[in-house]
Design a protein around this motif. Structure first.
Motif, PDB file in Angstrom:
ATOM      1  N   PHE A  56      11.971  38.602  31.141  1.00 45.16           N
ATOM      2  CA  PHE A  56      13.295  39.214  31.060  1.00 45.16           C
ATOM      3  C   PHE A  56      13.189  40.671  31.466  1.00 45.16           C
ATOM      4  CE2 PHE A  56      11.442  39.621  26.845  1.00 45.16           C
ATOM      5  CZ  PHE A  56      11.757  40.894  26.436  1.00 45.16           C
ATOM      6  N   GLU A  57      14.358  41.267  31.750  1.00 43.03           N
ATOM      7  CA  GLU A  57      14.432  42.672  32.124  1.00 43.03           C
ATOM      8  C   GLU A  57      15.417  43.370  31.200  1.00 43.03           C
ATOM      9  OE1 GLU A  57      14.927  43.580  36.282  1.00 43.03           O
ATOM     10  OE2 GLU A  57      14.236  41.566  36.811  1.00 43.03           O
ATOM     11  N   ILE A  63      20.450  43.047  28.997  1.00 46.57           N
ATOM     12  CA  ILE A  63      19.204  42.295  29.120  1.00 46.57           C
ATOM     13  C   ILE A  63      19.490  41.143  30.070  1.00 46.57           C
ATOM     14  CG2 ILE A  63      17.508  40.864  27.937  1.00 46.57           C
ATOM     15  CD1 ILE A  63      18.116  42.441  25.404  1.00 46.57           C
ATOM     16  N   THR A  64      18.643  40.971  31.066  1.00 46.50           N
ATOM     17  CA  THR A  64      18.799  39.886  32.022  1.00 46.50           C
ATOM     18  C   THR A  64      17.631  38.925  31.859  1.00 46.50           C
ATOM     19  OG1 THR A  64      19.864  41.406  33.561  1.00 46.50           O
ATOM     20  CG2 THR A  64      19.068  39.320  34.462  1.00 46.50           C
ATOM     21  N   VAL A  65      17.961  37.642  31.658  1.00 43.98           N
ATOM     22  CA  VAL A  65      16.948  36.605  31.504  1.00 43.98           C
ATOM     23  C   VAL A  65      17.066  35.663  32.705  1.00 43.98           C
ATOM     24  CG1 VAL A  65      16.031  34.790  30.014  1.00 43.98           C
ATOM     25  CG2 VAL A  65      17.184  36.760  28.993  1.00 43.98           C
ATOM     26  N   PRO A  66      16.157  35.791  33.692  1.00 43.17           N
ATOM     27  CA  PRO A  66      16.237  34.900  34.852  1.00 43.17           C
ATOM     28  C   PRO A  66      15.705  33.514  34.511  1.00 43.17           C
ATOM     29  CG  PRO A  66      14.402  36.406  35.100  1.00 43.17           C
ATOM     30  CD  PRO A  66      15.100  36.783  33.832  1.00 43.17           C
ATOM     31  N   ALA A  67      16.203  32.512  35.240  1.00 42.41           N
ATOM     32  CA  ALA A  67      15.694  31.155  35.072  1.00 42.41           C
ATOM     33  C   ALA A  67      14.257  31.097  35.578  1.00 42.41           C
ATOM     34  CB  ALA A  67      16.559  30.171  35.840  1.00 42.41           C
ATOM     35  N   LEU A  69      12.933  28.701  37.225  1.00 42.67           N
ATOM     36  CA  LEU A  69      12.963  28.141  38.568  1.00 42.67           C
ATOM     37  C   LEU A  69      14.386  28.251  39.095  1.00 42.67           C
ATOM     38  CD1 LEU A  69      11.231  26.625  40.656  1.00 42.67           C
ATOM     39  CD2 LEU A  69      12.001  24.506  39.618  1.00 42.67           C
ATOM     40  N   GLY A  70      14.564  28.925  40.200  1.00 47.45           N
ATOM     41  CA  GLY A  70      15.887  29.060  40.794  1.00 47.45           C
ATOM     42  C   GLY A  70      16.467  30.441  40.590  1.00 47.45           C
ATOM     43  N   PRO A  71      17.656  30.674  41.178  1.00 50.26           N
ATOM     44  CA  PRO A  71      18.254  32.011  41.143  1.00 50.26           C
ATOM     45  C   PRO A  71      19.127  32.293  39.917  1.00 50.26           C
ATOM     46  CG  PRO A  71      19.536  30.609  42.568  1.00 50.26           C
ATOM     47  CD  PRO A  71      18.371  29.778  42.090  1.00 50.26           C
ATOM     48  N   LYS A  72      19.382  31.304  39.083  1.00 48.42           N
ATOM     49  CA  LYS A  72      20.285  31.499  37.953  1.00 48.42           C
ATOM     50  C   LYS A  72      19.698  32.504  36.957  1.00 48.42           C
ATOM     51  CE  LYS A  72      23.010  29.053  34.604  1.00 48.42           C
ATOM     52  NZ  LYS A  72      23.372  27.781  34.000  1.00 48.42           N
ATOM     53  N   GLN A  73      20.581  33.296  36.358  1.00 54.20           N
ATOM     54  CA  GLN A  73      20.147  34.248  35.327  1.00 54.20           C
ATOM     55  C   GLN A  73      21.265  34.451  34.325  1.00 54.20           C
ATOM     56  OE1 GLN A  73      18.955  37.731  37.385  1.00 54.20           O
ATOM     57  NE2 GLN A  73      20.983  38.292  38.050  1.00 54.20           N
ATOM     58  N   ARG A  74      20.868  34.808  33.110  1.00 55.37           N
ATOM     59  CA  ARG A  74      21.833  35.079  32.046  1.00 55.37           C
ATOM     60  C   ARG A  74      21.727  36.540  31.661  1.00 55.37           C
ATOM     61  NH1 ARG A  74      20.302  30.237  28.076  1.00 55.37           N
ATOM     62  NH2 ARG A  74      20.514  31.931  26.619  1.00 55.37           N
ATOM     63  N   SER A  75      22.877  37.149  31.404  1.00 59.16           N
ATOM     64  CA  SER A  75      22.904  38.564  31.038  1.00 59.16           C
ATOM     65  C   SER A  75      23.531  38.726  29.669  1.00 59.16           C
ATOM     66  CB  SER A  75      23.696  39.379  32.057  1.00 59.16           C
ATOM     67  OG  SER A  75      23.026  39.389  33.288  1.00 59.16           O
ATOM     68  N   PHE A  76      22.997  39.654  28.906  1.00 65.01           N
ATOM     69  CA  PHE A  76      23.498  39.989  27.580  1.00 65.01           C
ATOM     70  C   PHE A  76      23.705  41.496  27.540  1.00 65.01           C
ATOM     71  CE2 PHE A  76      20.867  36.253  27.326  1.00 65.01           C
ATOM     72  CZ  PHE A  76      21.611  35.382  26.549  1.00 65.01           C
ATOM     73  N   THR A  77      24.935  41.922  27.326  1.00 66.96           N
ATOM     74  CA  THR A  77      25.213  43.352  27.238  1.00 66.96           C
ATOM     75  C   THR A  77      25.142  43.784  25.782  1.00 66.96           C
ATOM     76  OG1 THR A  77      27.575  42.931  27.123  1.00 66.96           O
ATOM     77  CG2 THR A  77      26.649  43.369  29.298  1.00 66.96           C
ATOM     78  N   VAL A  89      17.911  41.401  19.328  1.00 60.13           N
ATOM     79  CA  VAL A  89      19.301  41.200  18.929  1.00 60.13           C
ATOM     80  C   VAL A  89      20.141  42.251  19.637  1.00 60.13           C
ATOM     81  CG1 VAL A  89      20.921  41.137  17.007  1.00 60.13           C
ATOM     82  CG2 VAL A  89      18.586  40.315  16.675  1.00 60.13           C
ATOM     83  N   ALA A  90      21.113  41.780  20.415  1.00 55.94           N
ATOM     84  CA  ALA A  90      22.033  42.677  21.118  1.00 55.94           C
ATOM     85  C   ALA A  90      23.241  42.905  20.224  1.00 55.94           C
ATOM     86  CB  ALA A  90      22.460  42.057  22.441  1.00 55.94           C
ATOM     87  N   VAL A  91      23.498  44.174  19.891  1.00 57.83           N
ATOM     88  CA  VAL A  91      24.627  44.532  19.035  1.00 57.83           C
ATOM     89  C   VAL A  91      25.695  45.188  19.908  1.00 57.83           C
ATOM     90  CG1 VAL A  91      25.360  45.816  17.002  1.00 57.83           C
ATOM     91  CG2 VAL A  91      23.042  44.894  17.112  1.00 57.83           C
ATOM     92  N   SER A  92      26.897  44.617  19.894  1.00 61.45           N
ATOM     93  CA  SER A  92      27.983  45.153  20.713  1.00 61.45           C
ATOM     94  C   SER A  92      28.689  46.286  19.977  1.00 61.45           C
ATOM     95  CB  SER A  92      28.973  44.049  21.078  1.00 61.45           C
ATOM     96  OG  SER A  92      29.580  43.547  19.915  1.00 61.45           O
ATOM     97  N   ARG A  93      29.662  46.895  20.643  1.00 64.38           N
ATOM     98  CA  ARG A  93      30.386  48.021  20.044  1.00 64.38           C
ATOM     99  C   ARG A  93      31.120  47.647  18.771  1.00 64.38           C
ATOM    100  NH1 ARG A  93      32.929  51.275  25.156  1.00 64.38           N
ATOM    101  NH2 ARG A  93      30.921  52.061  25.834  1.00 64.38           N
ATOM    102  N   ASP A  94      31.658  46.421  18.741  1.00 61.77           N
ATOM    103  CA  ASP A  94      32.415  46.008  17.555  1.00 61.77           C
ATOM    104  C   ASP A  94      31.512  45.516  16.429  1.00 61.77           C
ATOM    105  OD1 ASP A  94      31.578  43.635  18.625  1.00 61.77           O
ATOM    106  OD2 ASP A  94      33.568  42.721  18.748  1.00 61.77           O
ATOM    107  N   GLY A  95      30.186  45.582  16.600  1.00 61.72           N
ATOM    108  CA  GLY A  95      29.245  45.207  15.556  1.00 61.72           C
ATOM    109  C   GLY A  95      28.798  43.761  15.625  1.00 61.72           C
ATOM    110  N   ALA A  96      29.303  43.003  16.589  1.00 67.63           N
ATOM    111  CA  ALA A  96      28.887  41.611  16.739  1.00 67.63           C
ATOM    112  C   ALA A  96      27.424  41.566  17.176  1.00 67.63           C
ATOM    113  CB  ALA A  96      29.776  40.902  17.755  1.00 67.63           C
ATOM    114  N   ARG A  97      26.665  40.692  16.514  1.00 69.61           N
ATOM    115  CA  ARG A  97      25.243  40.566  16.800  1.00 69.61           C
ATOM    116  C   ARG A  97      24.993  39.254  17.538  1.00 69.61           C
ATOM    117  NH1 ARG A  97      21.827  43.524  13.487  1.00 69.61           N
ATOM    118  NH2 ARG A  97      20.399  41.767  13.265  1.00 69.61           N
ATOM    119  N   LYS A  98      24.234  39.337  18.618  1.00 68.84           N
ATOM    120  CA  LYS A  98      23.905  38.147  19.413  1.00 68.84           C
ATOM    121  C   LYS A  98      22.397  38.121  19.628  1.00 68.84           C
ATOM    122  CE  LYS A  98      24.514  34.840  22.489  1.00 68.84           C
ATOM    123  NZ  LYS A  98      24.747  33.498  22.095  1.00 68.84           N
ATOM    124  N   LYS A  99      21.749  37.037  19.143  1.00 71.23           N
ATOM    125  CA  LYS A  99      20.313  36.902  19.367  1.00 71.23           C
ATOM    126  C   LYS A  99      20.068  36.515  20.820  1.00 71.23           C
ATOM    127  CE  LYS A  99      18.795  35.822  14.748  1.00 71.23           C
ATOM    128  NZ  LYS A  99      18.057  34.903  13.885  1.00 71.23           N
TER     129      LYS A  99
END
Length: 120
Positions: A56-57, A63-67, A69-77, A89-99
């Motif tokens: 990941f980067e 945070i960008t998590v590339p697949a 195999l292949g070009p697909k990737q997932r991003s978490f702000t 754990v990515a914490v957004s401005r409103d306090g929501a936590r995402k693992k």
């Protein structure tokens, strides 16, 4: 910052893959087809990809998590990034936590330490 896969995990996949490939080729030489040949090829490919692809980067706000195999990737702000028991754990401005689906045990140890040091 790029974080690589653990070389131990890559080595395990490579070792198991090569063993399955050798045994499958041996059985193929004896006149029997073994599904281990296909499994060995897949495990070897996964091991090689673990060695050459980033896990990941981390940027300043995402945070960008590339697949694997292949070009697909997932991003978490995130607004802030926390480390909770070997997980990010990515914490957004409103306090929501995402693992984020990345783990310390599958990360390269030196890269994970650099990430923790940069976060502190």
């Amino acid at each position: 910052m790029k974080v690589r896969y653990s070389p131990v995990v890559a080595g395990v996949f490579l070792t198991l893959g090569i063993i399955c490939l050798v045994l499958g080729l041996w059985l193929l030489g004896l006149g029997q087809f073994a599904p281990g040949l296909i499994i060995g090829a897949m495990l070897t490919l996964i091991g090689v990809l673990y060695l050459v692809r980033p896990y990941f980067e981390v940027d300043t706000t995402s945070i960008t998590v590339p697949a694997l195999l292949g070009p697909k990737q997932r991003s978490f702000t995130f607004e802030t990034l926390e480390i909770d028991g070997g997980r990010l754990v990515a914490v957004s401005r409103d306090g929501a936590r995402k693992k984020v689906p990345v783990y310390r045990w599958t990360s390269h140890p030196a890269d994970w330490k650099a990430l923790v040091a940069a976060k502190s």
